[in-house]
Motif scaffolding. Structure first.
Motif, PDB file in Angstrom:
ATOM      1  N   PHE A   3       9.855  -9.178  -6.424  1.00  0.00           N
ATOM      2  CA  PHE A   3       9.296  -8.490  -5.269  1.00  0.00           C
ATOM      3  C   PHE A   3      10.256  -8.563  -4.075  1.00  0.00           C
ATOM      4  CE2 PHE A   3       5.313  -9.862  -7.459  1.00  0.00           C
ATOM      5  CZ  PHE A   3       4.854  -8.586  -7.775  1.00  0.00           C
ATOM      6  N   SER A   4      10.290  -7.477  -3.316  1.00  0.00           N
ATOM      7  CA  SER A   4      11.106  -7.402  -2.098  1.00  0.00           C
ATOM      8  C   SER A   4      10.171  -7.206  -0.917  1.00  0.00           C
ATOM      9  CB  SER A   4      12.114  -6.258  -2.195  1.00  0.00           C
ATOM     10  OG  SER A   4      12.906  -6.192  -1.038  1.00  0.00           O
ATOM     11  N   TYR A   5      10.006  -8.248  -0.122  1.00  0.00           N
ATOM     12  CA  TYR A   5       8.997  -8.258   0.938  1.00  0.00           C
ATOM     13  C   TYR A   5       9.536  -7.665   2.248  1.00  0.00           C
ATOM     14  CZ  TYR A   5       5.660 -10.115   4.359  1.00  0.00           C
ATOM     15  OH  TYR A   5       4.736 -10.240   5.373  1.00  0.00           O
ATOM     16  N   GLY A   6       8.721  -6.850   2.879  1.00  0.00           N
ATOM     17  CA  GLY A   6       8.983  -6.466   4.264  1.00  0.00           C
ATOM     18  C   GLY A   6       9.727  -5.172   4.495  1.00  0.00           C
ATOM     19  N   LYS A   7       9.937  -4.367   3.453  1.00  0.00           N
ATOM     20  CA  LYS A   7      10.693  -3.132   3.627  1.00  0.00           C
ATOM     21  C   LYS A   7      10.018  -2.153   4.585  1.00  0.00           C
ATOM     22  CE  LYS A   7      13.140  -2.933  -0.817  1.00  0.00           C
ATOM     23  NZ  LYS A   7      13.347  -2.122  -2.052  1.00  0.00           N
ATOM     24  N   LYS A  57      -4.669  -3.648 -13.653  1.00  0.00           N
ATOM     25  CA  LYS A  57      -4.742  -2.207 -13.419  1.00  0.00           C
ATOM     26  C   LYS A  57      -5.234  -1.874 -12.010  1.00  0.00           C
ATOM     27  CE  LYS A  57      -3.470  -1.506 -17.625  1.00  0.00           C
ATOM     28  NZ  LYS A  57      -2.050  -1.137 -17.888  1.00  0.00           N
ATOM     29  N   LYS A  58      -6.087  -2.746 -11.447  1.00  0.00           N
ATOM     30  CA  LYS A  58      -6.652  -2.476 -10.123  1.00  0.00           C
ATOM     31  C   LYS A  58      -6.662  -3.763  -9.302  1.00  0.00           C
ATOM     32  CE  LYS A  58     -10.076   0.428  -9.774  1.00  0.00           C
ATOM     33  NZ  LYS A  58     -11.419   1.057  -9.894  1.00  0.00           N
ATOM     34  N   ILE A  59      -6.101  -3.682  -8.087  1.00  0.00           N
ATOM     35  CA  ILE A  59      -5.940  -4.847  -7.217  1.00  0.00           C
ATOM     36  C   ILE A  59      -6.445  -4.505  -5.828  1.00  0.00           C
ATOM     37  CG2 ILE A  59      -4.240  -6.344  -6.077  1.00  0.00           C
ATOM     38  CD1 ILE A  59      -2.523  -6.153  -8.568  1.00  0.00           C
ATOM     39  N   ILE A  60      -7.111  -5.469  -5.196  1.00  0.00           N
ATOM     40  CA  ILE A  60      -7.569  -5.333  -3.806  1.00  0.00           C
ATOM     41  C   ILE A  60      -6.780  -6.292  -2.913  1.00  0.00           C
ATOM     42  CG2 ILE A  60      -9.482  -5.746  -2.206  1.00  0.00           C
ATOM     43  CD1 ILE A  60     -11.407  -4.923  -4.393  1.00  0.00           C
ATOM     44  N   ASP A  61      -6.274  -5.746  -1.816  1.00  0.00           N
ATOM     45  CA  ASP A  61      -5.724  -6.552  -0.723  1.00  0.00           C
ATOM     46  C   ASP A  61      -6.804  -6.591   0.340  1.00  0.00           C
ATOM     47  OD1 ASP A  61      -4.396  -7.663   1.423  1.00  0.00           O
ATOM     48  OD2 ASP A  61      -2.675  -6.300   1.360  1.00  0.00           O
ATOM     49  N   LEU A  62      -7.468  -7.733   0.465  1.00  0.00           N
ATOM     50  CA  LEU A  62      -8.638  -7.862   1.336  1.00  0.00           C
ATOM     51  C   LEU A  62      -8.192  -8.331   2.719  1.00  0.00           C
ATOM     52  CD1 LEU A  62     -11.665  -7.852   1.779  1.00  0.00           C
ATOM     53  CD2 LEU A  62     -11.790 -10.113   0.721  1.00  0.00           C
ATOM     54  N   GLY A  63      -8.362  -7.461   3.713  1.00  0.00           N
ATOM     55  CA  GLY A  63      -7.837  -7.750   5.044  1.00  0.00           C
ATOM     56  C   GLY A  63      -6.346  -7.489   5.075  1.00  0.00           C
ATOM     57  N   ALA A  64      -5.965  -6.269   4.759  1.00  0.00           N
ATOM     58  CA  ALA A  64      -4.559  -5.950   4.478  1.00  0.00           C
ATOM     59  C   ALA A  64      -3.653  -6.049   5.693  1.00  0.00           C
ATOM     60  CB  ALA A  64      -4.467  -4.543   3.883  1.00  0.00           C
ATOM     61  N   GLY A  65      -4.195  -5.911   6.896  1.00  0.00           N
ATOM     62  CA  GLY A  65      -3.341  -5.961   8.079  1.00  0.00           C
ATOM     63  C   GLY A  65      -2.350  -4.812   8.085  1.00  0.00           C
ATOM     64  N   LEU A  66      -1.065  -5.147   8.094  1.00  0.00           N
ATOM     65  CA  LEU A  66      -0.013  -4.129   8.037  1.00  0.00           C
ATOM     66  C   LEU A  66       0.348  -3.747   6.600  1.00  0.00           C
ATOM     67  CD1 LEU A  66       2.329  -5.439  10.880  1.00  0.00           C
ATOM     68  CD2 LEU A  66       0.536  -3.712  11.026  1.00  0.00           C
ATOM     69  N   GLY A  67      -0.324  -4.346   5.636  1.00  0.00           N
ATOM     70  CA  GLY A  67      -0.182  -3.921   4.248  1.00  0.00           C
ATOM     71  C   GLY A  67       1.086  -4.357   3.544  1.00  0.00           C
ATOM     72  N   GLU A  68       1.789  -5.318   4.105  1.00  0.00           N
ATOM     73  CA  GLU A  68       3.104  -5.648   3.556  1.00  0.00           C
ATOM     74  C   GLU A  68       3.043  -6.228   2.153  1.00  0.00           C
ATOM     75  OE1 GLU A  68       5.422  -6.498   7.735  1.00  0.00           O
ATOM     76  OE2 GLU A  68       3.692  -7.696   7.159  1.00  0.00           O
ATOM     77  N   PHE A  69       1.985  -6.961   1.838  1.00  0.00           N
ATOM     78  CA  PHE A  69       1.838  -7.465   0.470  1.00  0.00           C
ATOM     79  C   PHE A  69       1.468  -6.333  -0.487  1.00  0.00           C
ATOM     80  CE2 PHE A  69       0.864 -11.435   2.885  1.00  0.00           C
ATOM     81  CZ  PHE A  69       1.977 -12.145   2.473  1.00  0.00           C
ATOM     82  N   THR A  70       0.576  -5.448  -0.053  1.00  0.00           N
ATOM     83  CA  THR A  70       0.225  -4.287  -0.877  1.00  0.00           C
ATOM     84  C   THR A  70       1.447  -3.448  -1.191  1.00  0.00           C
ATOM     85  OG1 THR A  70      -2.099  -4.045  -0.253  1.00  0.00           O
ATOM     86  CG2 THR A  70      -0.934  -2.046  -0.806  1.00  0.00           C
ATOM     87  N   PHE A  71       2.213  -3.101  -0.171  1.00  0.00           N
ATOM     88  CA  PHE A  71       3.346  -2.208  -0.373  1.00  0.00           C
ATOM     89  C   PHE A  71       4.454  -2.871  -1.190  1.00  0.00           C
ATOM     90  CE2 PHE A  71       1.646  -0.592   3.841  1.00  0.00           C
ATOM     91  CZ  PHE A  71       0.920   0.425   3.244  1.00  0.00           C
ATOM     92  N   MET A  72       4.635  -4.159  -0.993  1.00  0.00           N
ATOM     93  CA  MET A  72       5.609  -4.906  -1.791  1.00  0.00           C
ATOM     94  C   MET A  72       5.265  -4.834  -3.269  1.00  0.00           C
ATOM     95  SD  MET A  72       6.206  -9.040  -1.740  1.00  0.00           S
ATOM     96  CE  MET A  72       4.604  -9.337  -2.531  1.00  0.00           C
ATOM     97  N   MET A  73       3.985  -5.053  -3.594  1.00  0.00           N
ATOM     98  CA  MET A  73       3.568  -5.053  -4.989  1.00  0.00           C
ATOM     99  C   MET A  73       3.479  -3.643  -5.550  1.00  0.00           C
ATOM    100  SD  MET A  73       0.622  -8.022  -4.881  1.00  0.00           S
ATOM    101  CE  MET A  73       0.493  -8.176  -6.658  1.00  0.00           C
ATOM    102  N   ALA A  74       3.022  -2.693  -4.732  1.00  0.00           N
ATOM    103  CA  ALA A  74       2.868  -1.318  -5.207  1.00  0.00           C
ATOM    104  C   ALA A  74       4.204  -0.718  -5.608  1.00  0.00           C
ATOM    105  CB  ALA A  74       2.207  -0.473  -4.127  1.00  0.00           C
ATOM    106  N   GLU A  75       5.264  -1.085  -4.920  1.00  0.00           N
ATOM    107  CA  GLU A  75       6.588  -0.586  -5.271  1.00  0.00           C
ATOM    108  C   GLU A  75       7.032  -1.101  -6.639  1.00  0.00           C
ATOM    109  OE1 GLU A  75      10.874  -0.241  -3.055  1.00  0.00           O
ATOM    110  OE2 GLU A  75       9.947  -2.233  -3.084  1.00  0.00           O
ATOM    111  N   GLU A  76       6.735  -2.347  -6.924  1.00  0.00           N
ATOM    112  CA  GLU A  76       7.166  -2.975  -8.167  1.00  0.00           C
ATOM    113  C   GLU A  76       6.217  -2.680  -9.323  1.00  0.00           C
ATOM    114  OE1 GLU A  76       9.965  -5.365 -10.273  1.00  0.00           O
ATOM    115  OE2 GLU A  76      10.005  -4.466  -8.273  1.00  0.00           O
TER     116      GLU A  76
END
Length: 269
Positions: A3-7, A57-76
């Motif tokens: 994972f590449s965090y913070g892009k 197959k399906k993941i929830i980011d609960l309290g995503a804020g700026l979404g950086e964990f979601t976007f990091m994982m979604a890219e990979e």
């Protein structure tokens, strides 16, 4: 997974998106610039890589804020569907901007509470990173997470320890402490207490740990104070702060203490 965090920081950060071209250059040279979030990402990446991510197959980011964990994982993980739950309107707007800017096809934004999601027993993994401390103990959505998870699904909760250690004089952080007293109404658990809450809600414990030892803490404190000196001072100290975060993982002792706690629970199959 690598994972590449913070892009997405230069688009999501209110401070950085004022000058996106310069901010992108700063990211390319210095990497992610918020020391506290960077430290969280090191812990989170290690924890999620201990899970069977390829089967999710399906993941929830609960309290995503700026979404950086979601976007990091979604890219990979392009074949996995991510639901970023966020109720603050300004954050929801930012999340939508990032989804559009980076053309994320596998991310949806849900701007309501998790209990309002239409599907139950549908998700493989739910994570909440530094979210539950903003919620009163009796309102923490453990039961809703349990309901939304498939049998065998995982819940990861990371929150600050109820007991915090400050290394530099506390008088230097009075404004931050005032913010904590107002915002962290749910900072009520030590590690054993959080584990017991998982058990009481029906989960089995897959992992529990303390993190954020003394070296990581001093890195955060230096980063916090340097930010007050302006962007140039912050960037000057950033490599040192990040180095302290990494050294903390090597020399963190004793392991049963630390300013952060995290538990992974599993819904019985």
């Amino acid at each position: 997974m690598n994972f590449s965090y913070g892009k997405t920081q230069y688009v999501a950060s209110d401070r950085m998106k004022r000058s996106p071209f310069l901010s992108k250059m700063v990211y390319n040279v210095f990497g992610y610039t918020n020391v506290g979030n960077y430290a969280r990402s090191r812990v989170f990446i290690r924890l999620v890589n201990s899970l069977p991510l390829s089967s999710f197959k399906k993941i929830i980011d609960l309290g995503a804020g700026l979404g950086e964990f979601t976007f990091m994982m979604a890219e990979e993980m392009p074949q996995t569907k991510f639901t970023a739950i966020e109720i603050l309107p300004e954050r929801v707007s930012t999340l939508k901007q990032v989804v559009t800017k980076f053309n994320f096809k596998n991310v949806e934004i849900f701007s309501d509470k998790i209990e309002k999601l239409p599907e139950s027993a549908a998700y493989d993994f739910i994570f909440a990173v530094d979210v539950f401390e903003h919620i009163h103990k009796e309102d923490m959505p453990f039961k809703d997470c349990f309901e939304k998870l498939k049998p065998g699904g995982y819940l990861l909760v990371k929150i600050p320890n109820i007991k915090q250690t400050t290394l530099l004089p506390e008088s230097l952080f009075e404004d931050h402490q005032e913010w904590l007293e107002h915002e962290h109404v749910g900072q009520v658990y030590d590690l054993n207490g959080l584990k017991q809450r998982f058990i009481d809600e029906g989960f089995t414990i897959e992992h529990s740990s303390n993190t954020d030892g003394m070296l990581s803490r001093i890195g955060w404190e230096i980063g916090f104070l340097s930010k007050k000196g302006g962007s140039a001072i912050q960037l000057l100290f950033l490599p040192l702060c990040k180095a302290l975060v990494h050294l903390d993982r090597v020399f963190y002792f004793p392991r049963n203490t630390g300013n952060a706690i995290q538990v992974i629970g599993r819904k019985p199959a």
